[in-house]
Motif scaffolding. Structure first.
Motif, PDB file in Angstrom:
ATOM      1  N   PHE A 214       0.860  -1.196   0.000  1.00  0.00           N
ATOM      2  CA  PHE A 214       0.000   0.000   0.000  1.00  0.00           C
ATOM      3  C   PHE A 214       0.887   1.234   0.000  1.00  0.00           C
ATOM      4  O   PHE A 214       1.917   1.286   0.667  1.00  0.00           O
ATOM      5  N   GLU A 215       0.467   2.249  -0.790  1.00  0.00           N
ATOM      6  CA  GLU A 215       1.196   3.514  -0.814  1.00  0.00           C
ATOM      7  C   GLU A 215       0.207   4.636  -1.119  1.00  0.00           C
ATOM      8  O   GLU A 215      -0.626   4.504  -2.010  1.00  0.00           O
ATOM      9  N   SER A 216       0.303   5.719  -0.366  1.00  0.00           N
ATOM     10  CA  SER A 216      -0.564   6.876  -0.578  1.00  0.00           C
ATOM     11  C   SER A 216       0.284   8.136  -0.506  1.00  0.00           C
ATOM     12  O   SER A 216       1.090   8.297   0.419  1.00  0.00           O
ATOM     13  N   TYR A 217       0.084   9.021  -1.480  1.00  0.00           N
ATOM     14  CA  TYR A 217       0.886  10.240  -1.555  1.00  0.00           C
ATOM     15  C   TYR A 217      -0.013  11.461  -1.690  1.00  0.00           C
ATOM     16  O   TYR A 217      -0.918  11.495  -2.538  1.00  0.00           O
ATOM     17  N   GLN A 218       0.215  12.443  -0.814  1.00  0.00           N
ATOM     18  CA  GLN A 218      -0.509  13.706  -0.849  1.00  0.00           C
ATOM     19  C   GLN A 218       0.500  14.853  -0.829  1.00  0.00           C
ATOM     20  O   GLN A 218       1.573  14.730  -0.238  1.00  0.00           O
ATOM     21  N   SER A 219       0.143  15.971  -1.459  1.00  0.00           N
ATOM     22  CA  SER A 219       1.001  17.159  -1.391  1.00  0.00           C
ATOM     23  C   SER A 219       0.165  18.409  -1.638  1.00  0.00           C
ATOM     24  O   SER A 219      -0.887  18.350  -2.293  1.00  0.00           O
TER      25      SER A 219
END
Length: 374
Positions: free
Chosen positions: A120-125
């Motif tokens: 699982f991987e989640s990226y926010q910016s």
């Protein structure tokens, strides 16, 4: 990049552990300058973090996780993840919040692994805004929609990515171009891997302070390689060529570590936008020497850089640094991280030494078994 917050679960002996590298309110009397982003002065971060605790309290392990995160963010596979997972039957997670000053962004990345790889991987910016407080900035990125998410239902035809970021593989940039990092660990013997470009005057000043039997350090001008000679008062010499110590057995453990520390300080002085982690490399040094070296690192720390430092020497608590510069660690079943500023110790206050000696934070080693032998 600058670390703001880090959550670790099931890596080493960390269980749902949260480390905060921010502080909410500026200390007007702080002895450390520039603990905020230059263009975003409401984003307060700890430029200097001193980790303290007994042996095996998790200080080195924390550095290992942070170094793995730095490598992960630039797309390097971190193949040793399985060795870092505590319970092999459970998933291991890190969640890191950080800023990249050069791109003026705040990022949050969560990655979950099992012993076989990333699951699982989640990226926010988000863009940083000068009008936002630290709390508003953190809330904005935490509540934003993920720009990228990888899981079993949305795997981008990558069934087994191993131990590297799928977001990077799909073209998302998780880091800034200018960022570098230098981690130096206590158990690492780098006697043949010193930085051959370390400034000779820096080496001279540091080594002559550590070892009074050294008479001079001279550059070998006629050599094709970057080389110098460490000369001793009794006529002995140690040659260092292209970063390799050719006869290191002549050096005491403390003097050899001084060579490594000099290399590290060269990184502090010469690099900005850097993550710098020095792990108990002055355990064989006199306390006054260690304090002087740490003060030098703090004074020479460049803009947008963070210094992480681990030590057992409680004399560093008398350096009159902000209380938020110290992070205490202890381990019973799992590692516990203690932020003194969150417990009300908010000033440049040397009384922290008294609290530590009285074991207010529970970080002193347990000597009961030794006392049974008396």
């Amino acid at each position: 990049m600058i670390f703001l917050q880090l959550k670790i679960d099931n890596f080493y002996m960390f269980e749902d552990t949260f480390i905060d590298f921010t502080y909410p309110k500026k200390n007007k009397n702080s002895t450390i300058e520039g603990e905020f982003l230059k263009e975003f002065p409401k984003i307060n971060y700890k430029r200097v973090c001193i980790f303290m605790g007994a042996n095996a309290s998790g200080k080195t392990s924390l550095g290992r996780v942070m170094c793995a995160i730095n490598n992960y963010l630039v797309g390097r596979p971190v193949e040793d993840v399985p060795s870092k997972i505590c319970d092999k039957d459970k998933d291991a997670i890190f969640k890191v919040t950080y800023v990249t000053p050069e791109t003026k962004e705040i990022h949050q990345l969560e990655a979950k692994f099992n012993k076989d790889g990333l699951i699982f991987e989640s990226y926010q910016s988000c863009d940083l805004k000068t009008s936002y407080s630290l709390i508003e900035t953190l809330s904005k990125v935490q509540n934003s929609e993920p720009k990228f998410q990888y899981d079993t239902d949305n795997n981008y035809d990558i069934a087994n990515p191993g131990f590297q970021s799928v977001a990077l593989l799909k073209g998302y940039k998780l880091h800034g171009d200018e960022h570098i990092w230098h981690y130096m660990f206590s158990e690492t013997n780098s006697s043949t891997e010193l930085n051959s470009n370390t400034d000779i005057q820096l080496l001279r000043n540091i080594l002559l302070s550590f070892d009074l039997s050294i008479s001079e350090i001279t550059k070998v001008k006629e050599s094709d390689k970057n080389a110098y000679i460490i000369k001793f008062l009794n006529g002995n010499e140690v040659d260092v060529k292209d970063g390799k110590v050719l006869n290191s057995e002549r050096l005491s453990r403390g003097t050899f570590e001084a060579l490594e520390v000099a290399e590290f300080i060269h990184s502090v002085i010469s690099r900005d936008n850097a993550t710098l982690f020095l792990d108990e490399k002055m355990a064989y040094s006199h306390s006054e020497i260690e304090l002087s070296m740490l003060n030098l690192m703090i004074e020479k720390l460049k803009e947008n850089s963070q210094l992480f430092y681990t030590t057992h020497n409680y004399d560093v608590l008398e350096m009159n640094l902000p209380s938020h510069s110290y992070i205490f660690m202890r381990k019973e079943d799992f590692v516990e991280v203690i932020h003194p500023e969150k417990l009300g110790y908010t000033k440049n206050d040397r009384s922290l030494l008294g609290f530590v000696k009285n074991d207010v934070f529970g970080t002193l080693p347990d000597t009961a078994k030794i006392e049974e032998l008396l």
